[in-house]
Enzyme design. Structure first.
Site, mmCIF file in Angstrom:
data_model
loop_
_atom_site.group_PDB
_atom_site.id
_atom_site.type_symbol
_atom_site.label_atom_id
_atom_site.label_comp_id
_atom_site.label_asym_id
_atom_site.label_seq_id
_atom_site.Cartn_x
_atom_site.Cartn_y
_atom_site.Cartn_z
ATOM 1 C CG HIS A 124 -1.678 1.290 1.401
ATOM 2 N ND1 HIS A 124 -2.895 1.522 0.810
ATOM 3 C CD2 HIS A 124 -1.374 2.416 2.102
ATOM 4 C CE1 HIS A 124 -3.316 2.735 1.140
ATOM 5 N NE2 HIS A 124 -2.420 3.289 1.926
ATOM 6 C CD GLU A 125 2.003 3.421 3.670
ATOM 7 O OE1 GLU A 125 2.160 4.500 3.075
ATOM 8 O OE2 GLU A 125 1.042 3.189 4.421
ATOM 9 C CG HIS A 183 0.552 6.359 -0.695
ATOM 10 N ND1 HIS A 183 -0.630 6.897 -1.167
ATOM 11 C CD2 HIS A 183 0.252 5.797 0.501
ATOM 12 C CE1 HIS A 183 -1.597 6.679 -0.295
ATOM 13 N NE2 HIS A 183 -1.089 6.004 0.728
ATOM 14 C CG HIS A 239 5.850 11.273 -5.607
ATOM 15 N ND1 HIS A 239 7.027 11.323 -4.884
ATOM 16 C CD2 HIS A 239 5.696 12.521 -6.127
ATOM 17 C CE1 HIS A 239 7.542 12.539 -4.945
ATOM 18 N NE2 HIS A 239 6.756 13.275 -5.691
#
Length: 230
Positions: free
Chosen positions: A97-98, A101, A105
């Site tokens: 999940h991280e 991100h 980006h």
């Protein structure tokens, strides 16, 4: 009306607390389920980064429980010790999940870019809005004073609410990217995938509750402003 705001705040605090407890319970449950691949959260994150063509993001360990986050400023995926070193379904889901991100980006995902641009304004509004709202309600409550102070507080609080709402598609998209990659890469098996999905669902629920609470509170302050102004 101010009593109503307090009542609603207490309700959402209770709901938020229950959701947090449920999230911790789910993380503990899926954290005890070993990953068939044997990969640690760190290895899952690094593998997902490579397979998405991202080589300028570092995976690091940070203190805390469920303190995992992606920092776009220094391009780091920050994982809590349980996730960083863990070899469980939960650690795989959270780390992916991280990285989701980080992929957002790298691809300039519009909702993430919008949220990032709001950060400076949110830092100011979060600090000032509650104080200004309290002063504004106080001024209007004692003698029906000028509503301008309350309006300023509402505008500041609206920025925070907007940030909470924009956070929702950012979080949901990161989870969708994570789950799609976990399945595609076979980092999780068909039997493990529902557990990863369940863990991320409850993590997303915390953001949903926060956004709804902020929106409801904003509407209540607007109603106070309109009623006292008239």
């Amino acid at each position: 009306m101010t009593i109503g705001i307090l009542f609603v705040s207490l309700i959402f605090m209770a709901i938020g607390f229950l959701v947090q407890m449920r999230l911790k319970s789910k993380f503990k449950q899926h954290g005890q389920q070993p990953l068939m691949s044997g990969l640690t959260g760190k290895e899952v994150a690094e593998k997902m980064l490579r397979e998405n063509g991202i080589y300028d993001v570092k995976v690091v360990s940070v203190d805390g429980f469920l303190s995992d986050h992606y920092n776009p400023a220094n391009k780091t995926v920050n994982l809590s010790p349980d996730v960083y070193n863990g070899r469980s379904i939960a650690s795989a889901a959270v780390s992916a999940h991280e990285v989701g991100h980080a992929v957002q980006h790298a691809t300039a995902y519009q909702w993430l870019m919008m949220r990032s641009r709001l950060v400076p304004a949110v830092q100011i509004s979060t600090t000032l809005s509650q104080w200004i709202l309290a002063i504004g309600v106080g001024i209007m409550g004692f003698g029906g004073g000028n509503p301008t102070v309350l309006l300023v507080g509402i505008v500041l609080f609206a920025v925070t609410t907007l940030f909470s709402l924009i956070t929702l598609p950012v979080e949901f998209d990161a989870s969708n990217r994570a789950l799609a990659w976990l399945e595609r890469s076979n980092a999780t098996t068909a039997q493990e995938h529902p557990g990863a999905k369940d863990a991320l669902k409850w993590a997303a629920t915390t953001y949903v509750v926060a956004a709804i609470a902020s929106l409801v509170t904003l509407v209540q302050y607007i109603l106070i402003y309109l009623s006292r102004r008239d």
